[in-house]
Design a protein around this motif. Structure first.
Motif, PDB file in Angstrom:
ATOM      1  N   GLU A   1      -5.430  -4.549  27.997  1.00  0.00           N
ATOM      2  CA  GLU A   1      -6.491  -5.505  27.523  1.00  0.00           C
ATOM      3  C   GLU A   1      -7.393  -4.801  26.520  1.00  0.00           C
ATOM      4  N   ILE A   2      -6.700  -4.716  25.005  1.00  0.00           N
ATOM      5  CA  ILE A   2      -7.757  -4.486  24.266  1.00  0.00           C
ATOM      6  C   ILE A   2      -8.509  -5.452  23.426  1.00  0.00           C
ATOM      7  N   ASN A   3      -9.781  -5.455  23.566  1.00  0.00           N
ATOM      8  CA  ASN A   3     -10.586  -5.857  22.339  1.00  0.00           C
ATOM      9  C   ASN A   3     -10.446  -7.715  23.636  1.00  0.00           C
ATOM     10  N   LYS A   4     -10.081  -8.003  24.875  1.00  0.00           N
ATOM     11  CA  LYS A   4      -9.967  -9.059  24.955  1.00  0.00           C
ATOM     12  C   LYS A   4      -8.488  -9.832  25.021  1.00  0.00           C
ATOM     13  N   PHE A   5      -7.713  -9.472  24.579  1.00  0.00           N
ATOM     14  CA  PHE A   5      -6.569 -10.101  24.245  1.00  0.00           C
ATOM     15  C   PHE A   5      -5.879  -9.119  25.160  1.00  0.00           C
ATOM     16  N   ASN A   6      -5.159  -9.609  25.686  1.00  0.00           N
ATOM     17  CA  ASN A   6      -3.489  -9.403  26.731  1.00  0.00           C
ATOM     18  C   ASN A   6      -1.892  -9.479  25.946  1.00  0.00           C
ATOM     19  N   GLU A   7      -2.465  -9.666  24.733  1.00  0.00           N
ATOM     20  CA  GLU A   7      -0.745 -10.007  24.056  1.00  0.00           C
ATOM     21  C   GLU A   7      -1.054  -9.604  22.231  1.00  0.00           C
ATOM     22  N   GLY A   8      -0.535  -9.088  21.996  1.00  0.00           N
ATOM     23  CA  GLY A   8      -0.321  -9.343  20.213  1.00  0.00           C
ATOM     24  C   GLY A   8       0.962  -8.812  19.361  1.00  0.00           C
ATOM     25  N   TYR A   9       0.921  -9.540  18.226  1.00  0.00           N
ATOM     26  CA  TYR A   9       1.658  -9.158  16.855  1.00  0.00           C
ATOM     27  C   TYR A   9       2.653  -7.538  16.829  1.00  0.00           C
ATOM     28  N   TYR A  10       3.414  -6.981  17.301  1.00  0.00           N
ATOM     29  CA  TYR A  10       4.146  -5.973  16.923  1.00  0.00           C
ATOM     30  C   TYR A  10       4.647  -5.708  15.095  1.00  0.00           C
ATOM     31  N   THR A  11       4.059  -4.186  15.010  1.00  0.00           N
ATOM     32  CA  THR A  11       5.209  -4.335  13.724  1.00  0.00           C
ATOM     33  C   THR A  11       5.762  -2.199  14.157  1.00  0.00           C
ATOM     34  N   LEU A  12       6.656  -2.122  13.312  1.00  0.00           N
ATOM     35  CA  LEU A  12       6.595  -0.799  13.409  1.00  0.00           C
ATOM     36  C   LEU A  12       7.515  -0.606  11.682  1.00  0.00           C
ATOM     37  N   ILE A  13       7.000   0.047  10.783  1.00  0.00           N
ATOM     38  CA  ILE A  13       7.499   0.389   9.673  1.00  0.00           C
ATOM     39  C   ILE A  13       7.700   2.241   9.948  1.00  0.00           C
ATOM     40  N   ASN A  14       8.664   2.376   9.011  1.00  0.00           N
ATOM     41  CA  ASN A  14       9.117   3.750   8.583  1.00  0.00           C
ATOM     42  C   ASN A  14       9.181   3.757   7.672  1.00  0.00           C
ATOM     43  N   PHE A  15       8.032   4.946   6.887  1.00  0.00           N
ATOM     44  CA  PHE A  15       8.410   5.400   5.188  1.00  0.00           C
ATOM     45  C   PHE A  15       8.717   7.206   5.163  1.00  0.00           C
ATOM     46  N   THR A  16       8.450   7.656   4.270  1.00  0.00           N
ATOM     47  CA  THR A  16       8.735   7.911   3.402  1.00  0.00           C
ATOM     48  C   THR A  16       7.366   8.748   2.065  1.00  0.00           C
ATOM     49  N   SER A  17       6.863   9.398   2.574  1.00  0.00           N
ATOM     50  CA  SER A  17       5.582   9.407   1.921  1.00  0.00           C
ATOM     51  C   SER A  17       4.660  10.826   1.828  1.00  0.00           C
ATOM     52  N   ASP A  18       3.137  11.685   0.865  1.00  0.00           N
ATOM     53  CA  ASP A  18       3.328  12.458   0.877  1.00  0.00           C
ATOM     54  C   ASP A  18       2.248  12.543   2.231  1.00  0.00           C
ATOM     55  N   SER A  19       1.753  13.810   2.028  1.00  0.00           N
ATOM     56  CA  SER A  19       0.315  13.362   3.257  1.00  0.00           C
ATOM     57  C   SER A  19      -0.816  13.313   3.083  1.00  0.00           C
ATOM     58  N   GLU A  20      -1.264  12.100   1.493  1.00  0.00           N
ATOM     59  CA  GLU A  20      -2.103  11.802   1.348  1.00  0.00           C
ATOM     60  C   GLU A  20      -1.907  10.185   1.788  1.00  0.00           C
TER      61      GLU A  20
ATOM     62  N   VAL B   1       1.004  -1.397  -0.466  1.00  0.00           N
ATOM     63  CA  VAL B   1      -0.416  -0.103  -0.366  1.00  0.00           C
ATOM     64  C   VAL B   1       0.760   1.245  -0.100  1.00  0.00           C
ATOM     65  N   ILE B   2       1.448   1.208   0.263  1.00  0.00           N
ATOM     66  CA  ILE B   2       3.040   2.546   0.634  1.00  0.00           C
ATOM     67  C   ILE B   2       3.311   2.646  -0.123  1.00  0.00           C
ATOM     68  N   GLU B   3       4.070   1.558  -0.703  1.00  0.00           N
ATOM     69  CA  GLU B   3       4.743   1.826  -2.070  1.00  0.00           C
ATOM     70  C   GLU B   3       3.522   1.436  -4.049  1.00  0.00           C
ATOM     71  N   ASN B   4       2.828   0.905  -3.675  1.00  0.00           N
ATOM     72  CA  ASN B   4       1.875   1.998  -4.495  1.00  0.00           C
ATOM     73  C   ASN B   4       1.592   2.597  -4.272  1.00  0.00           C
ATOM     74  N   GLY B   5       1.596   3.853  -3.466  1.00  0.00           N
ATOM     75  CA  GLY B   5       0.862   5.030  -3.061  1.00  0.00           C
ATOM     76  C   GLY B   5       1.994   5.768  -3.941  1.00  0.00           C
ATOM     77  N   GLY B   6       3.382   5.398  -4.178  1.00  0.00           N
ATOM     78  CA  GLY B   6       3.911   6.802  -4.511  1.00  0.00           C
ATOM     79  C   GLY B   6       5.244   6.833  -2.698  1.00  0.00           C
ATOM     80  N   GLY B   7       5.259   5.954  -1.777  1.00  0.00           N
ATOM     81  CA  GLY B   7       5.249   6.348  -0.745  1.00  0.00           C
ATOM     82  C   GLY B   7       7.057   5.630  -0.594  1.00  0.00           C
ATOM     83  N   THR B   8       7.423   5.426   0.090  1.00  0.00           N
ATOM     84  CA  THR B   8       8.627   4.034   0.349  1.00  0.00           C
ATOM     85  C   THR B   8       9.198   3.973   1.531  1.00  0.00           C
ATOM     86  N   VAL B   9       9.577   2.358   1.587  1.00  0.00           N
ATOM     87  CA  VAL B   9       9.474   1.815   2.747  1.00  0.00           C
ATOM     88  C   VAL B   9      11.085   1.976   3.045  1.00  0.00           C
ATOM     89  N   ASP B  10      11.090   3.152   3.863  1.00  0.00           N
ATOM     90  CA  ASP B  10      12.603   3.214   4.687  1.00  0.00           C
ATOM     91  C   ASP B  10      13.527   1.869   6.199  1.00  0.00           C
TER      92      ASP B  10
END
Length: 95
Positions: free
Chosen positions: A51-70, A29-38
């Protein structure tokens, strides 16, 4: 072009392969929208601060990217409609 970072959390009930496939989808989505994944940083399954939605753990992911404001608006829309995403945050990197 501005620098952004997004952190999102997937439900722990998903398989790790499904989580990684969704991360690739978000990168597309980032790359097709004209951005670059750093950088993509997959943290794996971690305990949530509260607790979120009765969950106590989850899979975390961090993405740094460069794009326009849209692109962050479109990425936020994709996060909201993707099953398994229990939280997401997109911020402008001020560094």
């Amino acid at each position: 072009m501005r620098k952004y970072e997004t952190l999102f959390i997937f439900s722990p009930s998903l398989e790790e392969d499904t989580v990684k496939a969704n991360v690739e989808k978000f990168k597309g989505v980032i790359e097709n929208g004209g951005g670059t994944v750093d950088n993509v940083d997959f943290w794996g399954k971690r305990k949530l601060a509260y607790e979120i939605n009765k969950f106590n753990e989850g899979y975390y992911t961090l993405i740094n990217f460069t794009s326009d404001s849209e692109l962050p608006k479109e990425l936020g829309r994709v996060f909201r409609i993707t099953d398994g995403v229990i939280r997401h945050l997109i911020v402008k990197d001020e560094k």
